[in-house]
Scaffold this motif. Structure first.
Motif, mmCIF file in Angstrom:
data_model
loop_
_atom_site.group_PDB
_atom_site.id
_atom_site.type_symbol
_atom_site.label_atom_id
_atom_site.label_comp_id
_atom_site.label_asym_id
_atom_site.label_seq_id
_atom_site.Cartn_x
_atom_site.Cartn_y
_atom_site.Cartn_z
ATOM 1 N N HIS A 1 17.271 -15.459 11.304
ATOM 2 C CA HIS A 1 16.946 -16.269 10.290
ATOM 3 C C HIS A 1 16.054 -15.659 9.071
ATOM 4 N N ASN A 2 16.317 -14.419 8.721
ATOM 5 C CA ASN A 2 15.682 -14.043 7.388
ATOM 6 C C ASN A 2 16.374 -12.833 6.732
ATOM 7 N N ASP A 3 16.245 -12.600 5.810
ATOM 8 C CA ASP A 3 17.032 -11.532 4.988
ATOM 9 C C ASP A 3 16.526 -10.082 5.530
ATOM 10 N N PRO A 4 17.393 -9.136 5.472
ATOM 11 C CA PRO A 4 17.056 -7.829 5.888
ATOM 12 C C PRO A 4 15.748 -7.296 5.480
ATOM 13 N N ASP A 5 15.515 -7.595 4.269
ATOM 14 C CA ASP A 5 14.265 -7.005 3.606
ATOM 15 C C ASP A 5 13.065 -8.059 3.498
ATOM 16 N N THR A 6 13.101 -9.080 4.303
ATOM 17 C CA THR A 6 12.180 -10.122 4.420
ATOM 18 C C THR A 6 10.822 -9.404 5.084
ATOM 19 N N ILE A 7 9.794 -9.963 4.199
ATOM 20 C CA ILE A 7 8.324 -9.362 4.791
ATOM 21 C C ILE A 7 7.558 -10.047 5.792
ATOM 22 N N MET A 8 7.649 -9.790 6.980
ATOM 23 C CA MET A 8 6.976 -10.335 8.163
ATOM 24 C C MET A 8 5.487 -10.328 8.126
ATOM 25 N N VAL A 9 4.653 -11.297 7.840
ATOM 26 C CA VAL A 9 3.364 -11.365 7.724
ATOM 27 C C VAL A 9 2.822 -12.011 8.857
ATOM 28 N N LEU A 10 1.921 -11.003 9.587
ATOM 29 C CA LEU A 10 1.139 -11.702 10.745
ATOM 30 C C LEU A 10 0.000 -12.111 10.446
ATOM 31 N N VAL A 11 -0.160 -13.386 10.863
ATOM 32 C CA VAL A 11 -1.511 -14.062 10.631
ATOM 33 C C VAL A 11 -2.177 -13.971 11.742
ATOM 34 N N PRO A 12 -3.078 -12.858 11.973
ATOM 35 C CA PRO A 12 -3.985 -12.853 13.238
ATOM 36 C C PRO A 12 -5.070 -13.948 13.341
ATOM 37 N N PHE A 13 -4.894 -15.011 14.358
ATOM 38 C CA PHE A 13 -5.948 -16.084 14.435
ATOM 39 C C PHE A 13 -6.837 -15.440 15.587
ATOM 40 N N LYS A 14 -6.569 -14.613 16.274
ATOM 41 C CA LYS A 14 -7.364 -13.985 17.505
ATOM 42 C C LYS A 14 -7.133 -12.674 17.672
ATOM 43 N N GLN A 15 -7.967 -12.049 18.634
ATOM 44 C CA GLN A 15 -7.832 -10.575 18.682
ATOM 45 C C GLN A 15 -6.478 -10.329 19.418
ATOM 46 N N ASN A 16 -6.144 -10.976 20.389
ATOM 47 C CA ASN A 16 -4.754 -10.891 21.068
ATOM 48 C C ASN A 16 -3.620 -10.842 20.262
ATOM 49 N N ASP A 17 -3.823 -11.483 19.410
ATOM 50 C CA ASP A 17 -2.608 -11.362 18.245
ATOM 51 C C ASP A 17 -2.368 -9.937 17.790
ATOM 52 N N LEU A 18 -3.450 -9.273 17.378
ATOM 53 C CA LEU A 18 -3.212 -7.849 16.980
ATOM 54 C C LEU A 18 -2.784 -6.850 18.321
ATOM 55 N N ARG A 19 -3.542 -7.373 19.501
ATOM 56 C CA ARG A 19 -3.244 -6.527 20.535
ATOM 57 C C ARG A 19 -1.500 -6.752 20.880
ATOM 58 N N TRP A 20 -1.056 -7.746 20.813
ATOM 59 C CA TRP A 20 0.341 -8.030 20.888
ATOM 60 C C TRP A 20 1.039 -7.278 19.914
ATOM 61 N N LEU A 21 0.702 -7.046 18.802
ATOM 62 C CA LEU A 21 1.615 -6.260 17.745
ATOM 63 C C LEU A 21 1.443 -4.978 18.064
ATOM 64 N N SER B 1 8.891 -1.145 8.995
ATOM 65 C CA SER B 1 8.497 -1.105 7.698
ATOM 66 C C SER B 1 8.510 -2.489 6.983
ATOM 67 N N GLN B 2 8.731 -3.770 7.702
ATOM 68 C CA GLN B 2 8.507 -5.000 6.948
ATOM 69 C C GLN B 2 7.417 -5.755 7.481
ATOM 70 N N ILE B 3 6.725 -4.937 8.377
ATOM 71 C CA ILE B 3 5.409 -5.805 8.605
ATOM 72 C C ILE B 3 4.412 -5.543 7.883
ATOM 73 N N ARG B 4 3.741 -6.732 7.747
ATOM 74 C CA ARG B 4 2.277 -6.787 6.946
ATOM 75 C C ARG B 4 1.243 -7.356 7.683
ATOM 76 N N ILE B 5 -0.065 -7.229 7.515
ATOM 77 C CA ILE B 5 -1.103 -8.202 8.180
ATOM 78 C C ILE B 5 -1.867 -8.779 6.991
ATOM 79 N N LEU B 6 -1.753 -10.146 7.173
ATOM 80 C CA LEU B 6 -2.580 -10.914 6.078
ATOM 81 C C LEU B 6 -4.017 -10.592 6.138
ATOM 82 N N ASP B 7 -4.646 -10.390 4.952
ATOM 83 C CA ASP B 7 -6.078 -10.446 4.963
ATOM 84 C C ASP B 7 -6.783 -11.695 5.120
ATOM 85 N N PRO B 8 -7.585 -11.587 6.183
ATOM 86 C CA PRO B 8 -8.393 -12.579 6.715
ATOM 87 C C PRO B 8 -9.360 -13.278 5.790
ATOM 88 N N PHE B 9 -9.309 -12.772 4.713
ATOM 89 C CA PHE B 9 -9.899 -13.363 3.601
ATOM 90 C C PHE B 9 -9.400 -14.745 2.930
#
Length: 337
Positions: A182-202, A229-237
């Motif tokens: 459901h995304n384009d090949p160049d879609t940026i996938m932005v992880l929004v980490p709500f908890k530490q387990n979210d980062l551990r999963w990635l 190459s398309q993964i980004r981590i949103l700044d918790p700011f």
């Protein structure tokens, strides 16, 4: 009348003519977007000073267009950037997971084709039922940046939601195991980490480590076929500012108090306000809470009942969106309540 006199009068009339032309176009733009459910995508005219001045007129928070949206490795080499809050509003206690994730992701930037635009037109597509049968798909595809949320589908719904996706904000429980569906090949996938387990999963996905299944309210994908190459981590700011400045909800709830966090949707709107010159939205709004059987998405069969135990204050977010709309900061592409 002499030629010299005529020339003088023409020169004097130029500012008046320009004023009325600018006023006409501004009124036409605002009226067309407030009345018609089938709107053309905005042009560079929308970035004129009249709209920029209006949209921030009554907002009480500072926003800059030159914003670094995503975390990068360099953020951890400066002590003054160390966070005092844990996720979701800071990174305290999660630094090791973040370092490992950022060490393997290829980039921390937006594509140059978007960064270098003189005018960034953005649309945030919510997952709400309101966009169903809207026929907005063609208009949505014309924006520079199309932001989508979680695992909302595109295939089969193109007439209403379009098929272009520039960024998709998600967290593990809302991740689709195969983003390419459901995304384009160049879609940026932005992880929004709500908890530490979210980062551990990635981290476990990226390093192909043994998956730890505990710590999630819903099982996330154990195999995730996203491109590194398309993964980004949103700044918790940005979640911090959405909660504290836009929604005015406590960042550290009192003991025995249920924590309330912003939805991915309202967060995406705030991110767009920081990054874009023009921000339009569609697919936002939930039915009245007393109507528990009303579908809440343009896809699937979830109803308001599924939101009863969520950590979100939907009515509060609706009020915030109304304030943004009234200020001119955002425009809805379809009628809404």
């Amino acid at each position: 009348m002499s030629l010299k006199t005529t020339k003088t009068w023409c020169i004097r009339l130029i500012p008046v003519v320009l004023f009325f032309v600018s006023y006409y176009f501004s009124q036409f733009f605002l009226q067309s977007y407030s009345r018609s459910p089938k709107n053309p995508a905005p042009s560079k005219t929308a970035c004129g000073s009249w709209l920029v001045a209006k949209r921030w007129e009554s907002l009480n928070f500072n926003i800059t267009r030159k914003t670094q949206l995503f975390l990068k490795m360099a953020d951890y080499f400066w002590k003054q950037h160390q966070s005092t809050l844990p996720l979701p509003y800071g990174i305290k206690g999660s630094e090791l997971f973040l370092l490992k994730v950022l060490a393997i992701t290829a980039s921390y930037e937006m594509p140059a084709s978007i960064e270098n635009l003189d005018c960034r037109t953005c649309v945030v597509i919510g997952n709400g039922f309101a966009i169903k049968n809207s026929s907005l798909g063609a208009a949505i595809n014309k924006y520079n940046v199309v932001i989508r949320l979680n695992d909302a589908p595109v295939r089969g719904y193109e007439d209403d939601v379009g098929n272009k996706t520039t960024m998709r904000l998600f967290y593990p429980e809302s991740a689709s195991y195969n983003p390419s569906i459901h995304n384009d090949p160049d879609t940026i996938m932005v992880l929004v980490p709500f908890k530490q387990n979210d980062l551990r999963w990635l981290k476990e996905i990226l390093y192909n480590e043994k998956r730890v299944r505990k710590g999630f309210w819903k099982p996330p994908p154990q195999i995730w076929m996203g491109s590194t190459s398309q993964i980004r981590i949103l700044d918790p700011f940005f979640l911090h500012q959405t909660a504290g400045t836009l929604l005015h909800i406590p960042l550290q709830p009192r003991k025995n108090q249920k924590p309330i966090h912003p939805t991915t949707g309202i967060l995406a709107v705030f991110v767009a306000l920081n990054y874009c010159d023009v921000v339009h939205v569609a697919g936002f709004g939930y039915p009245e809470s007393r109507n528990q059987n009303q579908p809440i998405h343009y896809y699937g069969r979830d109803t308001m009942r599924s939101m009863r135990d969520s950590h979100h204050d939907l009515s509060h977010e609706a009020e915030a969106l109304k304030r943004l709309e009234d200020s001119g900061a955002i425009l809805f592409l379809h009628p809404h309540s």
